[in-house]
Design a protein around this motif. Sequence first.
Motif, PDB file in Angstrom:
ATOM      1  N   ILE A  81       0.841  -1.198   0.000  1.00 31.80           N
ATOM      2  CA  ILE A  81       0.000   0.000   0.000  1.00 31.80           C
ATOM      3  C   ILE A  81       0.871   1.242   0.000  1.00 31.80           C
ATOM      4  O   ILE A  81       2.064   1.196   0.340  1.00 31.80           O
ATOM      5  N   SER A  82       0.271   2.349  -0.371  1.00 28.01           N
ATOM      6  CA  SER A  82       0.895   3.664  -0.240  1.00 28.01           C
ATOM      7  C   SER A  82       0.072   4.479   0.735  1.00 28.01           C
ATOM      8  O   SER A  82      -1.152   4.339   0.791  1.00 28.01           O
ATOM      9  N   VAL A  83       0.742   5.311   1.484  1.00 28.21           N
ATOM     10  CA  VAL A  83       0.064   6.149   2.477  1.00 28.21           C
ATOM     11  C   VAL A  83       0.492   7.590   2.254  1.00 28.21           C
ATOM     12  O   VAL A  83       1.662   7.874   2.000  1.00 28.21           O
ATOM     13  N   GLY A  84      -0.464   8.504   2.329  1.00 30.20           N
ATOM     14  CA  GLY A  84      -0.133   9.906   2.150  1.00 30.20           C
ATOM     15  C   GLY A  84      -1.374  10.756   2.298  1.00 30.20           C
ATOM     16  O   GLY A  84      -2.383  10.302   2.824  1.00 30.20           O
ATOM     17  N   ALA A  86      -3.178  14.854   3.006  1.00 36.13           N
ATOM     18  CA  ALA A  86      -3.054  16.062   3.814  1.00 36.13           C
ATOM     19  C   ALA A  86      -2.782  15.705   5.271  1.00 36.13           C
ATOM     20  O   ALA A  86      -3.143  14.626   5.728  1.00 36.13           O
ATOM     21  N   VAL A  87      -2.170  16.634   5.989  1.00 34.01           N
ATOM     22  CA  VAL A  87      -1.684  16.331   7.335  1.00 34.01           C
ATOM     23  C   VAL A  87      -2.785  15.858   8.279  1.00 34.01           C
ATOM     24  O   VAL A  87      -2.561  15.008   9.123  1.00 34.01           O
ATOM     25  N   ARG A  88      -3.982  16.388   8.162  1.00 40.13           N
ATOM     26  CA  ARG A  88      -5.064  15.960   9.055  1.00 40.13           C
ATOM     27  C   ARG A  88      -5.862  14.803   8.479  1.00 40.13           C
ATOM     28  O   ARG A  88      -6.857  14.398   9.058  1.00 40.13           O
ATOM     29  N   ALA A  89      -5.428  14.301   7.320  1.00 36.19           N
ATOM     30  CA  ALA A  89      -6.161  13.189   6.698  1.00 36.19           C
ATOM     31  C   ALA A  89      -5.180  12.227   6.031  1.00 36.19           C
ATOM     32  O   ALA A  89      -5.331  11.880   4.875  1.00 36.19           O
ATOM     33  N   ILE A  90      -4.142  11.820   6.761  1.00 36.51           N
ATOM     34  CA  ILE A  90      -3.180  10.854   6.233  1.00 36.51           C
ATOM     35  C   ILE A  90      -3.915   9.529   6.043  1.00 36.51           C
ATOM     36  O   ILE A  90      -4.490   8.986   6.988  1.00 36.51           O
ATOM     37  N   SER A  91      -3.896   9.024   4.802  1.00 31.96           N
ATOM     38  CA  SER A  91      -4.753   7.892   4.465  1.00 31.96           C
ATOM     39  C   SER A  91      -4.029   6.856   3.629  1.00 31.96           C
ATOM     40  O   SER A  91      -2.997   7.133   3.008  1.00 31.96           O
ATOM     41  N   CYS A  92      -4.660   5.680   3.564  1.00 34.28           N
ATOM     42  CA  CYS A  92      -4.221   4.643   2.641  1.00 34.28           C
ATOM     43  C   CYS A  92      -4.665   5.050   1.247  1.00 34.28           C
ATOM     44  O   CYS A  92      -5.864   5.151   0.970  1.00 34.28           O
ATOM     45  N   LEU A  93      -3.712   5.257   0.346  1.00 37.60           N
ATOM     46  CA  LEU A  93      -4.024   5.693  -1.010  1.00 37.60           C
ATOM     47  C   LEU A  93      -4.339   4.516  -1.918  1.00 37.60           C
ATOM     48  O   LEU A  93      -4.723   4.706  -3.070  1.00 37.60           O
ATOM     49  N   THR A  94      -4.195   3.296  -1.408  1.00 38.69           N
ATOM     50  CA  THR A  94      -4.483   2.092  -2.189  1.00 38.69           C
ATOM     51  C   THR A  94      -5.946   1.673  -2.029  1.00 38.69           C
ATOM     52  O   THR A  94      -6.415   0.776  -2.726  1.00 38.69           O
ATOM     53  N   PHE A  95      -6.659   2.316  -1.126  1.00 40.28           N
ATOM     54  CA  PHE A  95      -8.076   2.023  -0.890  1.00 40.28           C
ATOM     55  C   PHE A  95      -8.872   2.009  -2.198  1.00 40.28           C
ATOM     56  O   PHE A  95      -8.777   2.941  -2.996  1.00 40.28           O
ATOM     57  N   VAL A  96      -9.655   0.962  -2.401  1.00 42.49           N
ATOM     58  CA  VAL A  96     -10.581   0.876  -3.536  1.00 42.49           C
ATOM     59  C   VAL A  96     -11.939   0.444  -2.952  1.00 42.49           C
ATOM     60  O   VAL A  96     -12.033  -0.622  -2.329  1.00 42.49           O
ATOM     61  N   PRO A  97     -12.985   1.239  -3.162  1.00 41.66           N
ATOM     62  CA  PRO A  97     -14.286   0.854  -2.598  1.00 41.66           C
ATOM     63  C   PRO A  97     -14.830  -0.411  -3.239  1.00 41.66           C
ATOM     64  O   PRO A  97     -14.625  -0.664  -4.431  1.00 41.66           O
ATOM     65  N   ARG A  98     -15.502  -1.211  -2.415  1.00 40.05           N
ATOM     66  CA  ARG A  98     -16.206  -2.389  -2.954  1.00 40.05           C
ATOM     67  C   ARG A  98     -17.345  -1.919  -3.826  1.00 40.05           C
ATOM     68  O   ARG A  98     -17.995  -0.929  -3.541  1.00 40.05           O
ATOM     69  N   LEU A  99     -17.612  -2.647  -4.904  1.00 43.73           N
ATOM     70  CA  LEU A  99     -18.717  -2.281  -5.783  1.00 43.73           C
ATOM     71  C   LEU A  99     -20.024  -2.807  -5.249  1.00 43.73           C
ATOM     72  O   LEU A  99     -20.094  -3.728  -4.515  1.00 43.73           O
TER      73      LEU A  99
END
Length: 99
Positions: A81-84, A86-99
């Motif tokens: 995964i990649s993480v990054g 904005a400072v108040r919303a550091i998130s998993c950038l690999t997230f993909v919503p389930r359909l």
Amino acid sequence: MKITVEIPVVAEYAARECSYNAGRACHAKAITIGQGVHPGCDTFLHMSTPARERQRRAGVGACKVIACRFNDDLECGANAISVGGAVRAISCLTFVPRL
Ligand code: SF4
């Protein structure tokens, strides 16, 4: 006693303000992703003193975002995964919503 487990690696960590970050890599042993439905990094920590560990690469220990396609039994099934963000919303950038 120590255990060895295979977990997804945190391939890129762009949260420069985090105390575990050095050289765009996360050096915590394992991170936790998820604050309910949002794939935020629960391990993000901003302190004046950074962590001393600089060699180890972090893995994803747990993920609480069941809305992600990669989530299986509250664990991450992605290879990495990649993480990054904005400072108040550091998130998993690999997230993909389930359909
Ligand atoms: S890719 Fe999905 S399951 Fe894996 S850590 Fe990110 S949000 Fe959680």
